[in-house]
Write an enzyme that holds these catalytic residues in place. Structure first.
Site: not given
Length: 424
Positions: A253, A287
């Site tokens: 990720e 994020c």
């Protein structure tokens, strides 16, 4: 024992074979409190020989772990979760001191970690495969879920415990051993966190420390069986390339640049509060922070005024105090973020609030929550992750234009829309 005592005890250490021990490395990185700039300890650059040892220990422990019943593995993982919960105050203080987030957010993260371990413990106990309808009369068709071996979890600094709990919880529940390589900015906290895993068989969960070299060696090692990574795009690409070449599984990720669309039907008081939370929580170092705001022209000015009012109420300071936003994690990260802001202003953004460093601090890596107007889709800040406390706002003429701009991105992680129109 205080958390500072824990840091002194853990400095320069690694966690191998179920025990904390001093690394043999002669190289180390300083650990600096981002709010005070005090030195908290050192992170060892784990040697390759120590990493080889950790991997060998992990494989031996994994075989013993997989030989247990699913129920027994689940019960031991619940013991790990119990220890995490008991350690919550120490872990939360350690995280706040080492990476800067407010104590409440750190404490919340510990509880999210507890939940992740408990969830995976139950999944691992109850989901080991399935029986399928037979293709040929008299045949029995079934699948089994089997462990890979030694799984490596390489972490970033912003949610070091939750990300590790997600990844280690799933890997352990599936019958694997885990080696964690934490961020150099949250290593001491991760070493303390490792003590919660002590109910596991010795060597099943281990921590090796360092920066890029340790992570690279783990990724390239022929005896690690999977890599889980959270972090930057370039590092994620490098890991993906290596794992692809080695036919090694990976879970990666890498960053986000989330859109936040606001339409005229939205309750602007709620929306402005949500926007401030999404842009400024954890000093924007998330994020899934909102990093691109698309506001309909009919409510553009009103929304900005309300967002500024919310941002002005944010209390900045040392995360151990009564504050809403702490410092950025490091001087390097603050410099990078300030370059992002400078570039946005150079490309035409108008600073409506913030844009600098809080005047009341003469130490620590603090920045102000910032609101930028007159932004447009072509700006660099709209096409790269800012990873800091900034809300850049672009005016849009319609819902359709907002959706078009939101989807015009190389990143795909999260997205937000505030509206009371069910069609939208």
């Amino acid at each position: 024992m205080t958390v500072l005592d824990d840091f002194r005890r853990l400095t320069g250490n690694i966690f191998l074979g179920g025990h904390t021990r001093r690394s043999l490395s002669t190289e180390a990185l300083d650990v600096i409190d981002p709010a005070t700039e005090d030195k908290l300890g050192e992170v060892a650059e784990t040697t390759e020989a120590e990493i080889d040892e950790a991997i060998a220990i992990g494989h031996t422990a994994q075989k013993k772990w997989w030989a247990m019943s699913g129920l027994e593995r689940s019960e031991i993982m619940h013991e790990v979760a119990n220890r995490m919960h008991h350690m919550r105050p120490r872990l939360a203080e350690a995280m706040t001191r080492e990476m800067g987030k407010p104590y409440k957010e750190s404490a919340d993260e510990v509880e999210w970690s507890v939940s992740a371990i408990r969830y995976n413990a139950e999944v691992g106990r109850s989901d080991a495969g399935r029986v399928m309808g037979n293709e040929i009369q008299g045949h029995l068709n079934y699948t089994l879920k089997l462990p890979l071996g030694v799984v490596v979890s390489i972490q970033t600094f912003n949610y070091p415990l939750t990300l590790l709990a997600w990844q280690s919880g799933a890997a352990l529940a599936a019958g694997n051993a885990v080696i964690c390589k934490p961020s150099e900015h949250t290593t001491l906290t991760s070493l303390l966190f490792a003590e919660a895993y002590e109910p596991l068989p010795e060597g099943l969960f281990q921590v090796v420390t360092g920066a890029g070299n340790a992570g690279r060696y783990l990724v390239e090692h022929k005896d690690t069986n999977m890599i889980a990574f959270t972090g930057s795009v370039p590092t994620g690409q490098a890991i993906g390339e290596t794992c692809g070449r080695m036919l090694k599984r990976s879970l990666i990720e890498t960053s986000g640049n989330d859109p936040f669309i606001i339409m005229p039907s939205a309750d602007l008081d709620i929306t402005a509060r949500a926007a401030a939370f999404s842009a400024f929580m954890n000093c924007g170092q998330i994020c899934v922070s909102a990093e691109r705001f698309y506001v309909h022209e009919d409510i553009h000015d009103e929304f900005i005024a309300k967002l500024i009012a919310n941002a002005k109420g944010i209390r900045i300071g040392n995360g151990l105090g009564k504050v809403d936003m702490g410092p950025m994690v490091s001087e390097k990260e603050r410099t990078r973020y300030e370059t992002v802001l400078e570039n946005a202003i150079g490309q035409g953004a108008n600073v409506m609030l913030g844009g600098g460093r809080p005047a009341q601090f003469n130490q620590g890596w603090f920045v102000e929550p910032t609101v930028l107007s007159d932004c447009h889709q072509g700006m660099d800040i709209f096409n790269n992750e800012s990873f800091g406390p900034v809300a850049p706002i672009c005016r849009v003429k319609s819902f359709e234009e907002g959706i078009e701009f939101a989807n015009d991105s190389r990143f795909g992680l999260g997205a937000n829309i505030y509206t009371r129109d069910l069609r939208e």
